[in-house]
Scaffold this motif. Structure first.
Motif, PDB file in Angstrom:
ATOM      1  N   VAL A 245     -34.378  -9.103  -4.088  1.00 31.22           N
ATOM      2  CA  VAL A 245     -33.551 -10.244  -3.713  1.00 31.22           C
ATOM      3  C   VAL A 245     -33.461 -10.331  -2.195  1.00 31.22           C
ATOM      4  N   PHE A 246     -33.163 -11.542  -1.709  1.00 28.27           N
ATOM      5  CA  PHE A 246     -32.865 -11.705  -0.281  1.00 28.27           C
ATOM      6  C   PHE A 246     -31.383 -12.026  -0.156  1.00 28.27           C
ATOM      7  N   THR A 247     -30.700 -11.303   0.738  1.00 31.53           N
ATOM      8  CA  THR A 247     -29.274 -11.552   0.923  1.00 31.53           C
ATOM      9  C   THR A 247     -28.894 -11.503   2.397  1.00 31.53           C
ATOM     10  N   THR A 248     -27.944 -12.351   2.760  1.00 29.88           N
ATOM     11  CA  THR A 248     -27.412 -12.297   4.125  1.00 29.88           C
ATOM     12  C   THR A 248     -26.114 -11.484   4.122  1.00 29.88           C
ATOM     13  N   ARG A 249     -25.709 -11.049   2.940  1.00 26.48           N
ATOM     14  CA  ARG A 249     -24.433 -10.328   2.828  1.00 26.48           C
ATOM     15  C   ARG A 249     -24.613  -9.014   2.087  1.00 26.48           C
ATOM     16  N   ALA A 250     -25.451  -8.136   2.638  1.00 23.46           N
ATOM     17  CA  ALA A 250     -25.698  -6.841   1.997  1.00 23.46           C
ATOM     18  C   ALA A 250     -24.390  -6.067   1.818  1.00 23.46           C
ATOM     19  N   ASP A 251     -23.424  -6.312   2.683  1.00 18.63           N
ATOM     20  CA  ASP A 251     -22.123  -5.629   2.570  1.00 18.63           C
ATOM     21  C   ASP A 251     -21.464  -5.861   1.218  1.00 18.63           C
ATOM     22  N   THR A 252     -21.797  -6.982   0.578  1.00 22.33           N
ATOM     23  CA  THR A 252     -21.131  -7.308  -0.687  1.00 22.33           C
ATOM     24  C   THR A 252     -21.865  -6.746  -1.910  1.00 22.33           C
ATOM     25  N   LEU A 253     -22.916  -5.960  -1.679  1.00 16.90           N
ATOM     26  CA  LEU A 253     -23.688  -5.403  -2.805  1.00 16.90           C
ATOM     27  C   LEU A 253     -22.804  -4.704  -3.854  1.00 16.90           C
ATOM     28  N   ASP A 328     -31.359 -22.804 -11.965  1.00 22.73           N
ATOM     29  CA  ASP A 328     -32.131 -23.612 -11.011  1.00 22.73           C
ATOM     30  C   ASP A 328     -31.444 -23.713  -9.652  1.00 22.73           C
ATOM     31  N   TYR A 329     -30.253 -23.117  -9.490  1.00 28.32           N
ATOM     32  CA  TYR A 329     -29.693 -23.141  -8.137  1.00 28.32           C
ATOM     33  C   TYR A 329     -30.377 -22.101  -7.244  1.00 28.32           C
ATOM     34  N   VAL A 330     -31.187 -21.263  -7.862  1.00 24.58           N
ATOM     35  CA  VAL A 330     -32.021 -20.365  -7.069  1.00 24.58           C
ATOM     36  C   VAL A 330     -33.418 -20.979  -6.985  1.00 24.58           C
ATOM     37  N   LEU A 331     -33.907 -21.097  -5.760  1.00 23.91           N
ATOM     38  CA  LEU A 331     -35.214 -21.718  -5.539  1.00 23.91           C
ATOM     39  C   LEU A 331     -36.293 -20.654  -5.412  1.00 23.91           C
ATOM     40  N   LEU A 332     -37.416 -20.912  -6.048  1.00 16.63           N
ATOM     41  CA  LEU A 332     -38.514 -19.950  -5.980  1.00 16.63           C
ATOM     42  C   LEU A 332     -39.041 -19.837  -4.554  1.00 16.63           C
ATOM     43  N   SER A 333     -38.997 -20.958  -3.845  1.00 15.16           N
ATOM     44  CA  SER A 333     -39.691 -21.012  -2.559  1.00 15.16           C
ATOM     45  C   SER A 333     -38.893 -20.419  -1.402  1.00 15.16           C
ATOM     46  N   TYR A 334     -37.675 -19.995  -1.649  1.00 18.35           N
ATOM     47  CA  TYR A 334     -36.891 -19.429  -0.549  1.00 18.35           C
ATOM     48  C   TYR A 334     -36.656 -17.944  -0.785  1.00 18.35           C
ATOM     49  N   GLY A 335     -36.716 -17.165   0.290  1.00 22.42           N
ATOM     50  CA  GLY A 335     -36.469 -15.729   0.177  1.00 22.42           C
ATOM     51  C   GLY A 335     -37.436 -15.116  -0.807  1.00 22.42           C
ATOM     52  N   GLY A 337     -36.977 -15.681  -4.234  1.00 19.56           N
ATOM     53  CA  GLY A 337     -36.854 -16.424  -5.495  1.00 19.56           C
ATOM     54  C   GLY A 337     -35.874 -15.765  -6.451  1.00 19.56           C
ATOM     55  N   ALA A 338     -35.109 -14.795  -5.946  1.00 21.63           N
ATOM     56  CA  ALA A 338     -34.110 -14.113  -6.777  1.00 21.63           C
ATOM     57  C   ALA A 338     -32.925 -13.739  -5.898  1.00 21.63           C
ATOM     58  N   ILE A 339     -31.739 -13.718  -6.479  1.00 20.10           N
ATOM     59  CA  ILE A 339     -30.566 -13.347  -5.682  1.00 20.10           C
ATOM     60  C   ILE A 339     -29.710 -12.316  -6.409  1.00 20.10           C
ATOM     61  N   MET A 340     -28.947 -11.569  -5.610  1.00 20.22           N
ATOM     62  CA  MET A 340     -27.874 -10.779  -6.195  1.00 20.22           C
ATOM     63  C   MET A 340     -26.650 -11.678  -6.124  1.00 20.22           C
ATOM     64  N   ALA A 344     -17.242 -12.904  -6.116  1.00 25.26           N
ATOM     65  CA  ALA A 344     -16.001 -12.794  -5.356  1.00 25.26           C
ATOM     66  C   ALA A 344     -16.137 -13.360  -3.944  1.00 25.26           C
ATOM     67  N   HIS A 345     -17.378 -13.432  -3.427  1.00 26.67           N
ATOM     68  CA  HIS A 345     -17.543 -13.785  -2.020  1.00 26.67           C
ATOM     69  C   HIS A 345     -18.551 -14.903  -1.750  1.00 26.67           C
ATOM     70  N   ASP A 346     -18.976 -15.567  -2.798  1.00 27.57           N
ATOM     71  CA  ASP A 346     -19.887 -16.694  -2.621  1.00 27.57           C
ATOM     72  C   ASP A 346     -19.425 -17.815  -3.550  1.00 27.57           C
ATOM     73  N   GLU A 347     -19.270 -19.006  -2.989  1.00 25.43           N
ATOM     74  CA  GLU A 347     -18.679 -20.103  -3.770  1.00 25.43           C
ATOM     75  C   GLU A 347     -19.524 -20.507  -4.979  1.00 25.43           C
ATOM     76  N   ARG A 348     -20.839 -20.576  -4.757  1.00 18.81           N
ATOM     77  CA  ARG A 348     -21.694 -20.980  -5.881  1.00 18.81           C
ATOM     78  C   ARG A 348     -21.665 -19.930  -6.991  1.00 18.81           C
ATOM     79  N   ASP A 349     -21.730 -18.662  -6.582  1.00 24.66           N
ATOM     80  CA  ASP A 349     -21.696 -17.583  -7.576  1.00 24.66           C
ATOM     81  C   ASP A 349     -20.359 -17.574  -8.300  1.00 24.66           C
ATOM     82  N   TYR A 418     -36.845 -18.118   6.934  1.00 29.74           N
ATOM     83  CA  TYR A 418     -36.747 -19.496   7.406  1.00 29.74           C
ATOM     84  C   TYR A 418     -36.770 -20.422   6.209  1.00 29.74           C
ATOM     85  N   LYS A 419     -36.012 -21.490   6.313  1.00 32.50           N
ATOM     86  CA  LYS A 419     -36.060 -22.499   5.256  1.00 32.50           C
ATOM     87  C   LYS A 419     -37.372 -23.274   5.340  1.00 32.50           C
ATOM     88  N   LEU A 420     -37.884 -23.361   6.530  1.00 32.22           N
ATOM     89  CA  LEU A 420     -39.125 -24.095   6.756  1.00 32.22           C
ATOM     90  C   LEU A 420     -40.230 -23.581   5.835  1.00 32.22           C
TER      91      LEU A 420
HETATM   92  C1  ANZ Z   1     -25.531 -12.279  -1.854  1.00 32.49           C
HETATM   93  C2  ANZ Z   1     -24.454 -13.016  -1.214  1.00 32.49           C
HETATM   94  C3  ANZ Z   1     -23.102 -12.722  -1.199  1.00 32.49           C
HETATM   95  C4  ANZ Z   1     -24.930 -14.124  -0.551  1.00 32.49           C
HETATM   96  C5  ANZ Z   1     -22.267 -13.547  -0.508  1.00 32.49           C
HETATM   97  C6  ANZ Z   1     -24.130 -14.989   0.145  1.00 32.49           C
HETATM   98  C7  ANZ Z   1     -22.774 -14.703   0.143  1.00 32.49           C
HETATM   99  P1  ANZ Z   1     -29.044 -18.582   3.881  1.00 32.49           P
HETATM  100  O1  ANZ Z   1     -27.975 -18.378   4.907  1.00 32.49           O
HETATM  101  O2  ANZ Z   1     -29.277 -20.009   3.555  1.00 32.49           O
HETATM  102  O3  ANZ Z   1     -30.299 -17.820   4.197  1.00 32.49           O
HETATM  103  N1  ANZ Z   1     -30.043 -17.020  -1.643  1.00 32.49           N
HETATM  104  C8  ANZ Z   1     -31.065 -16.223  -1.292  1.00 32.49           C
HETATM  105  N2  ANZ Z   1     -32.237 -16.679  -1.771  1.00 32.49           N
HETATM  106  C9  ANZ Z   1     -31.944 -17.805  -2.430  1.00 32.49           C
HETATM  107  C10 ANZ Z   1     -32.742 -18.727  -3.155  1.00 32.49           C
HETATM  108  N3  ANZ Z   1     -34.062 -18.558  -3.292  1.00 32.49           N
HETATM  109  N4  ANZ Z   1     -32.138 -19.800  -3.714  1.00 32.49           N
HETATM  110  C11 ANZ Z   1     -30.787 -19.958  -3.599  1.00 32.49           C
HETATM  111  N5  ANZ Z   1     -30.006 -19.107  -2.940  1.00 32.49           N
HETATM  112  C12 ANZ Z   1     -30.560 -18.038  -2.348  1.00 32.49           C
HETATM  113  O4  ANZ Z   1     -28.465 -18.009   2.508  1.00 32.49           O
HETATM  114  C13 ANZ Z   1     -28.838 -16.768   2.034  1.00 32.49           C
HETATM  115  C14 ANZ Z   1     -27.995 -16.526   0.831  1.00 32.49           C
HETATM  116  O5  ANZ Z   1     -28.309 -17.501  -0.153  1.00 32.49           O
HETATM  117  C15 ANZ Z   1     -28.294 -15.175   0.249  1.00 32.49           C
HETATM  118  O6  ANZ Z   1     -27.219 -14.260   0.482  1.00 32.49           O
HETATM  119  C16 ANZ Z   1     -28.238 -15.441  -1.251  1.00 32.49           C
HETATM  120  O7  ANZ Z   1     -26.910 -15.229  -1.577  1.00 32.49           O
HETATM  121  C17 ANZ Z   1     -28.598 -16.887  -1.376  1.00 32.49           C
HETATM  122  F1  ANZ Z   1     -20.973 -13.265  -0.498  1.00 32.49           F
HETATM  123  O8  ANZ Z   1     -26.735 -12.856  -1.360  1.00 32.49           O
HETATM  124  B1  ANZ Z   1     -26.448 -14.143  -0.724  1.00 32.49           B
END
Ligand code: ANZ
Ligand code: ZN
Length: 815
Positions: A245-253, A328-335, A337-340, A344-349, A418-420
């Motif tokens: 998975v790709f995460t910007t919030r590893a602290d929340t693992l 489908d809120y997870v996109l294959l083309s970003y990061g 293609g899988a998330i943790m 508790a700390h992400d609105e969509r989750d 990058y989103k690009l």
């Molecule tokens: C766990 C987490 C906990 C996240 C938290 C956020 C908050 P940006 O900033 O846009 O890069 N993510 C990663 N890959 C994704 C994908 N392919 N489709 C949809 N969502 C994806 O956002 C990165 C965050 O978006 C990542 O960090 C992941 O959720 C989600 F409290 O991981 B996060």
């Protein structure tokens, strides 16, 4: 004599057109001071010029003419962005070759641009569909190929089953094709792709050196979407597989209570046999196919998903077994293609976990003294910073410190995403540049040798798209089948064509040397003219053309073909001109304004002036049908004033015995200063209103006006209303072209007011005002003030106790 704009405009247009518009032809390196003023060149549609074109093109013409008069060697070219679907669709319908359609439309556009008096250097004209032009578009593609920046790959694309071609993400609206309204499909297709992502960092960084609207820079930043985070692996239970998975919030693992993969994720096929609820999963995947990415990530939507029953993963920090979902809120083309998911700390989750009753475990507490937080039920996600809770040995640490520790503890890898995305560059359509490669069974992809360029777009009988991953070109066997340039064995040409954005990626370079047969552009010429100093166009190109062109330019810079890092130094966005109903102009609404009619009725100068007077250039503004009448009247009055002065000059009436009053002379100088400054700042509306105020004043002193004074007004007006100004200039006895004249100078001393308004108070109350010399002394001011009727009334003849004097501002009489 009335203001006969028709006669005047056609007279000067004829004169200007002499010798192929030689008057506006600029020589390379003719002067040290150069200025490159560029318009976004038009797509020559069958509808002809739009008033929106007229807006931007008038603005750039004003700048060009102004700087010419300021002594600059000003380059102002024009051309045609003529590949693309509309010409092709029209050709299919009418059964004529798209080239014919383009030829006809270009002719009409040219007539319209000329009728507006735009001062283009026509000798540099380019047309992206001209083989001599697209030869170099193909040549740049080969450079990209050589650098490994063009590659073929199987990628997911938006496919319109009706138009039978790939669409860009931007061309998909609410899951439907923007053009025909058909539901789009997601397809996997082998496509040519350009590696724009290799330039993501520089495209982002170098925005800082550009004088562009903040809004556009922000759009590009968001589009590039740089994001710092980490990749973390979740082992799949009872298997060697891992979900990365790709995460910007590893602290929340520690609070990751489930994993979500994209519907297209490979896990679904690899572990398909273990999935218990196969049919529900398949159904969900099928539905997701019809959604665009934009649609899938829309914030407001309720989250949908399906659990992959039979598969679980291990949270690498807590070692707990957690469910794996597909959504489908997870996109294959970003990061990855899988998330943790950390509800508790992400609105969509959070929304997703609530919907599907998945545990929510808070791990970051906003307040370290709130001991109850860790156990309390949450009402919404907490996305801020805080201290770790429910996280074992990390408890009590600030979360930003915990972040790095978590990455280390679970062997994660720091990563910048990058989103690009890379740029999908092939189209399955006819009317585009052929991609110059040959495919050989033995040698694979072989570039067409540079000396064989251009690869000409052949004539076909049928432009109809095939519906396959190939264009109508595939049907021309004679063209397709060639000898391999490397081994001479049997080979086939690539039949896909380039997207309509290709030609506009570098046209500003071709203007510098449009006739060059041996190179894209001569290096010395490029060095002299680049970068573009002023680029004017619509904001709709913010992330497409403007990003693609910057990318190609940077590649050409790295290869030494251009000398600047960036192509467009200053960018100005023109605002949208709305219909009289305040809505976007469109044929279906019937609120489109036709420039030809207005030129016929009021003249080009009136139209130019009106569009510049409508409001600030960058603002959206509705068309006011009566508005142009006022500007036409203004021009008529100027004309009449000029004619009056001419008459007086003949009679020698304007002599020394009747001179223009000082206040009018001052206003003239103030106006020159204001128009100069406003023009440089693109504030054309206020420049015009300053000229209107001046006209009001000068009309009062017709008989005192000298030739020289009216000449200055004529020069000021010239960039805005060139026909009328040039005519007046001639009528007043001048033989030159105003283009070659210099911009009027002003006397700074005469622009400074030497009178001020003095406020008069009695016991602190405002009682009167009077104009006085700016540097009036206290003594003089007092004397003057005490004599005033209103003051006498309020002081009732008493002697003032005290007089407070603020020089140049006020006198307060205390009694
Ligand atoms: C766990 C987490 C906990 C996240 C938290 C956020 C908050 P940006 O900033 O846009 O890069 N993510 C990663 N890959 C994704 C994908 N392919 N489709 C949809 N969502 C994806 O956002 C990165 C965050 O978006 C990542 O960090 C992941 O959720 C989600 F409290 O991981 B996060
Ligand atoms: Zn070969």
């Amino acid at each position: 004599m009335a203001y006969n704009f028709k006669k005047i405009e056609s007279k000067w247009q004829k004169i200007w057109a002499k010798d192929d518009f030689k008057i506006w032809h600029v020589e390379d390196r003719a002067r040290e001071k150069k200025l490159y003023v560029l318009d976004m060149f038009p797509y020559p549609s069958g509808d002809g010029l739009h008033v929106g074109h007229v807006e931007g093109y008038t603005a750039s013409d004003i700048m060009t003419r102004y700087y010419r008069m300021q002594g600059y060697n000003a380059l102002h070219p024009m051309g045609w962005d003529a590949f693309g679907l509309p010409a092709e669709n029209y050709a299919i319908k009418m059964k004529i070759h798209p080239r014919k359609v383009v030829e006809k439309n270009v002719k009409n556009f040219k007539r319209q641009l000329r009728s507006l008096g735009f001062s283009y250097d026509w000798q540099r004209e380019v047309n992206t569909t001209d083989p001599e032009y697209y030869k170099w578009t193909q040549w740049i593609f080969l450079q990209l190929l050589k650098q490994g920046l063009a590659y073929e790959a199987e990628v997911p694309v938006n496919w319109c089953p009706a138009d039978k071609t790939v669409l860009a993400n931007e061309e998909v609206i609410s899951d439907k094709c923007e053009r025909c309204g058909t539901l789009v499909e997601r397809r996997q297709l082998r496509q040519w792709v350009l590696k724009i992502t290799a330039y993501a960092e520089r495209l982002l960084e170098d925005l800082a050196m550009l004088d562009w609207p903040e809004k556009v820079k922000e759009m590009q930043k968001n589009w590039i979407g740089r994001s710092e985070g980490a990749e973390i692996e979740f082992p799949v239970s009872d298997s060697n597989l891992k979900i990365k998975v790709f995460t910007t919030r590893a602290d929340t693992l520690p609070g990751a209570t489930y994993v979500v993969v994209a519907p297209e994720h490979s896990l679904v096929t690899t572990l398909g046999a273990r999935i218990i609820n196969q049919s529900a999963v398949k159904e969900y995947i099928e539905k997701a196919k019809h959604k665009s990415e934009l649609e899938r990530i829309a914030e407001a939507k309720t989250k949908t998903g399906v659990e992959l029953k039979g598969i679980t993963a291990i949270n690498p920090y807590t070692k707990k077994e957690i469910p794996v979902w597909l959504s489908d809120y997870v996109l294959l083309s970003y990061g990855t293609g899988a998330i943790m998911a950390v509800p508790a700390h992400d609105e969509r989750d959070f929304a997703f976990a609530k919907e599907f009753k998945i545990p929510i475990v808070p791990v970051v507490s906003p307040d370290k003294n709130d001991s109850g937080f860790a156990a309390r039920e949450m009402e919404s996600a907490y996305i801020g910073d805080g201290v770790m809770v429910n996280s074992g040995e990390l408890d009590g640490l600030p979360n930003h410190i915990a972040k790095d520790r978590v990455i280390e503890m679970v062997n994660g890898k720091k990563k910048i995403n990058y989103k690009l995305r890379d740029w999908i560059f092939s189209r399955q359509r006819y009317w585009g540049e052929p991609i110059p490669v040959i495919k050989c069974e033995k040698c694979g992809v072989v570039p067409v040798p540079e000396q064989e360029l251009p690869v000409l777009l052949p004539k076909v009988k049928n432009y109809q798209p095939t519906g396959e991953a190939e264009s109508p070109l595939a049907a021309i066997k004679k063209w397709v089948n060639v000898k391999c340039p490397t081994c001479a064995g049997p080979a086939k040409r690539e039949t896909n064509t380039m997207p309509q954005w290709a030609g506009s990626c570098w046209y500003y370079l071709r203007y510098l040397d449009s006739q060059n047969k041996g190179a894209m552009a001569d290096k010395a010429k490029e060095k002299y003219w680049m970068p573009v100093d002023i680029y004017i166009g619509g904001v709709e190109h913010a992330v497409l053309h403007l990003l693609y062109a910057r990318f190609w330019h940077k590649v050409l810079f790295d290869l030494g073909f251009v000398s600047t890092k960036e192509p467009f130094q200053k960018l100005v966005n023109q605002g949208l001109i709305l219909g009289p109903d305040g809505q976007k102009m469109s044929k279906s609404r019937g609120n489109v304004i036709n420039p030809d009619l207005l030129v016929g009725q009021f003249g080009a100068d009136s139209l130019r002036l009106y569009e510049m007077f409508m409001g600030p250039l960058e603002d959206a503004k509705p068309w006011q049908p009566e508005g142009i009448v006022g500007l036409h009247r203004f021009l008529t009055r100027i004309y009449n004033l000029g004619m009056e002065v001419k008459k007086n000059t003949k009679k020698k009436k304007a002599d020394g015995s009747a001179v223009l009053p000082d206040s009018a002379v001052r206003l003239l100088h103030k106006t020159i200063k204001k128009v100069t400054e406003d023009t440089e700042q693109f504030r054309f509306n206020t420049a015009i209103s300053a000229m209107m105020i001046l006209l009001n004043e000068l009309e009062k002193h017709k008989n005192q006006l000298t030739n020289q004074q009216i000449n200055q007004l004529t020069k000021l007006l010239f960039p805005f209303a060139p026909h009328l100004s040039q005519e007046l200039w001639q009528q007043l006895g001048n033989e030159t072209f105003l283009d070659a004249e210099s911009w009027p100078a002003y006397d700074e001393a005469l622009t400074i007011d030497n009178e001020v308004e003095l406020l008069i108070q009695v016991n602190g109350k405002l009682r009167d005002k009077v104009m006085v010399a700016k540097d009036i002394s206290q003594e003089d001011a007092e004397k003057l003030v005490l004599e005033r009727e209103k003051v006498k009334e309020h002081t009732e003849g008493k002697k003032p106790k005290k007089v407070i004097f603020v020089p140049g501002r006020l006198v307060n009489i205390v009694i």
